[in-house]
Design a protein around this motif. Structure first.
Motif, short mmCIF file in Angstrom:
data_model
loop_
_atom_site.label_atom_id
_atom_site.label_comp_id
_atom_site.label_asym_id
_atom_site.label_seq_id
_atom_site.Cartn_x
_atom_site.Cartn_y
_atom_site.Cartn_z
N HIS A 1 -3.67 7.07 -0.53
CA HIS A 1 -2.56 6.33 0.06
C HIS A 1 -2.89 6.16 1.54
CE1 HIS A 1 1.31 4.89 1.31
NE2 HIS A 1 1.83 5.05 0.11
N PRO B 1 -2.22 1.94 -2.27
CA PRO B 1 -2.13 3.25 -2.91
C PRO B 1 -2.49 3.20 -4.40
CG PRO B 1 -0.10 2.69 -1.73
CD PRO B 1 -0.90 1.44 -1.85
N GLN C 1 -0.10 0.89 -7.00
CA GLN C 1 1.08 0.38 -6.31
C GLN C 1 0.68 -0.91 -5.58
OE1 GLN C 1 3.60 3.31 -4.18
NE2 GLN C 1 3.70 1.86 -2.49
N VAL D 1 5.46 12.61 -2.14
CA VAL D 1 4.99 11.22 -2.19
C VAL D 1 5.10 10.71 -3.63
CG1 VAL D 1 3.00 9.70 -1.86
CG2 VAL D 1 3.43 11.58 -0.25
N LEU E 1 3.96 7.49 -6.01
CA LEU E 1 3.25 6.22 -6.22
C LEU E 1 4.02 5.42 -7.27
CD1 LEU E 1 -0.59 6.95 -6.36
CD2 LEU E 1 0.84 6.42 -4.41
N ASP F 1 1.69 -1.14 0.47
CA ASP F 1 1.31 0.14 1.08
C ASP F 1 2.51 0.96 1.57
OD1 ASP F 1 2.16 -1.23 3.29
OD2 ASP F 1 0.31 -1.01 4.44
N LEU G 1 5.24 3.74 1.91
CA LEU G 1 5.24 5.17 1.61
C LEU G 1 6.58 5.52 0.96
CD1 LEU G 1 3.86 7.92 1.74
CD2 LEU G 1 4.75 8.19 4.07
#
Length: 345
Positions: free
Chosen positions: A149, A17, A34, A62, A64, A37, A39
């Motif tokens: 992402h 991401p 980031q 979301v 990051l 990965d 979430l």
């Protein structure tokens, strides 16, 4: 900046991401990266990072995580002239029927305004990062971004609308509504429909924020140009009450009447029931969250954007429907708006 883009391309290819962005009227370009990965999501806007939020409350905001933050300078590049675009008339009848339904709902008294939109899918002939560089050069006065992402997707855009900026308890936002096409050497001639629509948005924001502010000022509306369009905009400034949480301000403002309608809850229900697709992150918001200091944020409404999937781009266009709306004119407005992102592609 090229190093930031190279780093972003590596992350893109590796499925990690990141976001790369530039704020309006600035030359600094930032990259937030980031390192895994996962979430992540923001629960109460006290976290640090970059947020990407959907239109609908049901989906998570979301976040990051800023494992690396890079900064560089954008060198203005001469962009190619946008060619004449042949607009596709498919979807016209469906959109006009949707607008008619919106006007009927307003006539019942349940709504004052509702923002109705449609999705257009086109094949991509440019690489994703070339699209982003074109956005940067074409729209220096917009918030231009490219976010990826692997568990959410890939989006980019150049939005003219601030959701909210907060620093040291000082708040800035804007009331943005109404649209006319830009014509060289002509000042925009606003009709009653556009003036009333913008005034409605200003009053609604004033009502929503009044109980959260020690002081609140809303300027007179002015014409502002965004690419090949004109809008009406009022600047809004305030000082937050001492114990007010930033999350309360965000919830009070999102979704704005400029992307949803008035009253917001009723308009949102109507949109979910009647629009012919799911908006996901279109008309959501995105931006920095506590990245420089706690309680500081800079969020923008996700307008004038696209979602990139393989060799297809989805772009989104809509307009504010009031009792004075004419369905044919509303279709033409969405066609005019579509030229902005189609021209980039």
């Amino acid at each position: 900046m090229q190093e930031i883009l190279d780093r972003a391309k590596d992350c893109y290819d590796s499925g990690l991401p990141f976001v790369v962005y530039r704020k309006p009227n600035e030359t600094d370009v930032f990259g937030v990266f980031q390192s895994n990965d996962e979430l992540r999501s923001s629960k109460d806007f006290t976290e640090k990072g970059f947020v990407f939020a959907p239109f609908n409350d049901d989906n998570q905001v979301v976040l990051l995580q800023p494992d690396e933050v890079w900064e560089g300078k954008y060198q203005t590049e001469k962009s190619e002239a946008i060619k004449d675009i042949n607009l596709d008339e498919s979807g016209k009848e469906v959109h006009i029927e949707l607008v008619k339904k919106g006007i009927q709902e307003i006539e019942t008294g349940r709504l004052q305004k509702v923002v109705l939109s449609r999705k257009i899918q086109v094949r991509i002939t440019k690489p994703p990062f070339k699209i982003f560089k074109t956005l940067l050069s074409k729209y220096p006065n917009a918030f231009a971004y490219f976010i990826h992402h692997p568990k959410v997707g890939t989006w980019c855009g150049a939005t003219p609308e601030t959701l909210v900026k907060v620093k040291d308890k000082k708040l800035k936002t804007m009331s943005l509504a109404a649209t006319l096409p830009f014509i060289e050497d002509e000042t925009p001639k606003w009709g009653n429909k556009e003036i009333e629509e913008q005034q409605m948005v200003s009053e609604y924001i004033g009502d929503k924020l009044a109980h959260t502010m020690e002081r609140l000022e809303i300027d007179e509306a002015e014409s502002v140009r965004a690419g090949n369009l004109w809008h009406l905009r009022s600047e809004v400034r305030g000082t937050m009450l001492p114990n007010l949480k930033v999350s309360e301000v965000v919830r009070a403002l999102h979704p704005t009447p400029a992307v949803c309608g008035i009253p917001t809850d009723e308009a949102q229900k109507f949109i979910h029931k009647n629009e012919n697709y799911k908006r996901t992150f279109y008309t959501g918001f995105l931006g920095e969250l506590n990245l420089r200091s706690q309680g500081e944020l800079s969020l923008f409404v996700n307008l004038r954007c696209m979602e990139l999937q393989g060799d297809t781009a989805s772009i989104f266009v809509g307009g504010g429907i009031t009792e004075a709306s004419d369905p044919e004119s509303e279709w033409i407005e969405t066609q005019n708006k579509s030229k902005t992102m189609l021209g980039i592609l």
